[in-house]
Design an enzyme around this catalytic site. Sequence first.
Site, PDB file in Angstrom:
ATOM      1  N   ASP A  24      -2.357   8.021   9.402  1.00  0.00           N
ATOM      2  CA  ASP A  24      -1.613   7.088  10.256  1.00  0.00           C
ATOM      3  C   ASP A  24      -0.122   7.270   9.985  1.00  0.00           C
ATOM      4  OD1 ASP A  24      -0.858   5.554   7.975  1.00  0.00           O
ATOM      5  OD2 ASP A  24      -2.694   4.394   8.097  1.00  0.00           O
ATOM      6  N   HIS A  74       0.957   5.426   5.918  1.00  0.00           N
ATOM      7  CA  HIS A  74       0.457   5.795   4.593  1.00  0.00           C
ATOM      8  C   HIS A  74       0.475   7.307   4.382  1.00  0.00           C
ATOM      9  CE1 HIS A  74      -1.414   1.887   5.662  1.00  0.00           C
ATOM     10  NE2 HIS A  74      -0.950   1.584   4.452  1.00  0.00           N
ATOM     11  N   SER A 112       0.802  -1.225   0.000  1.00  0.00           N
ATOM     12  CA  SER A 112       0.000   0.000   0.000  1.00  0.00           C
ATOM     13  C   SER A 112       0.833   1.272   0.000  1.00  0.00           C
ATOM     14  CB  SER A 112      -0.936   0.017   1.219  1.00  0.00           C
ATOM     15  OG  SER A 112      -0.190  -0.081   2.423  1.00  0.00           O
ATOM     16  N   ASN A 158       4.644  -5.578   5.188  1.00  0.00           N
ATOM     17  CA  ASN A 158       3.693  -6.574   5.696  1.00  0.00           C
ATOM     18  C   ASN A 158       4.312  -7.951   5.917  1.00  0.00           C
ATOM     19  OD1 ASN A 158       1.488  -4.692   5.517  1.00  0.00           O
ATOM     20  ND2 ASN A 158       1.489  -5.016   3.311  1.00  0.00           N
TER      21      ASN A 158
END
Length: 255
Positions: free
Chosen positions: A221, A224, A31, A101
């Site tokens: 956050d 991102h 992302s 991730n």
Amino acid sequence: MKHILILSSIIFLSFTFFKKQKPTLYIIGDSTVRNGSGKGSDGQWGWGSVIQDYFDTTKVHIENHAIGGRSSRTFLTEGRWDKIMANLKKGDYVMIQFGHNDGGALNDSTRARGSIKGTGEETQEIDNMMTKKHETVHTYGWYMRKYINETKEKGATAIVFSPVPRNVWKGGKIPRDTYGKWAAETAQTTGAFFVDLNELVSVKYEQSDEATLKKNYFPIDHTHTNYEGAKVNAITVVEGLKGVKKCKLNKFLKK
């Protein structure tokens, strides 16, 4: 009329030929490279969604296949890499950025996306609680090597990026990402090009502070970025590429 039709056919075929010959730049990642639809609908942007602004797209075609929530492992196991491999050709390029991730759980009922830490050949057999399939899980380095080696086998060029940093601070500095170290090791052992995006962006961030970065680039956050933050990262990608003198992708950058 006949001559006009022949001339039109020649022009069309010539256009089709050159279109097919134009190299493609594929981008794979998570992302931080492409968030959601890639159009900022949630106010979050990845650098891959703005990188085309810095390339001459009349000479290189860009496809951003990055997708949120994926790791070096799940981008492969979901078949996303296979779709790229089906079209990847000699002269193409692949930008690779994973790591955000990969530190997750190897096996759970919600994501099961983690890879084994490191760059070795260790494996772990699991019955994936999410997919309900048996799976052999490999290290982060193993998955990265697979992307690089299969890219090279196609006659294309692999460019590895260490993960962009989060807005996380410790002792007035941004801790450097361990996956950045492993990305560098993998690029070195496979002979792939490498851009230490984690280091380059961290240096820029450290000219500011956590609160200012949150206001300017990370309003939602600490991972991102908004559009302005994505632009900073994309510009740093370009700066990093320019530092890799032998990478022929540089010839497609705007002057």
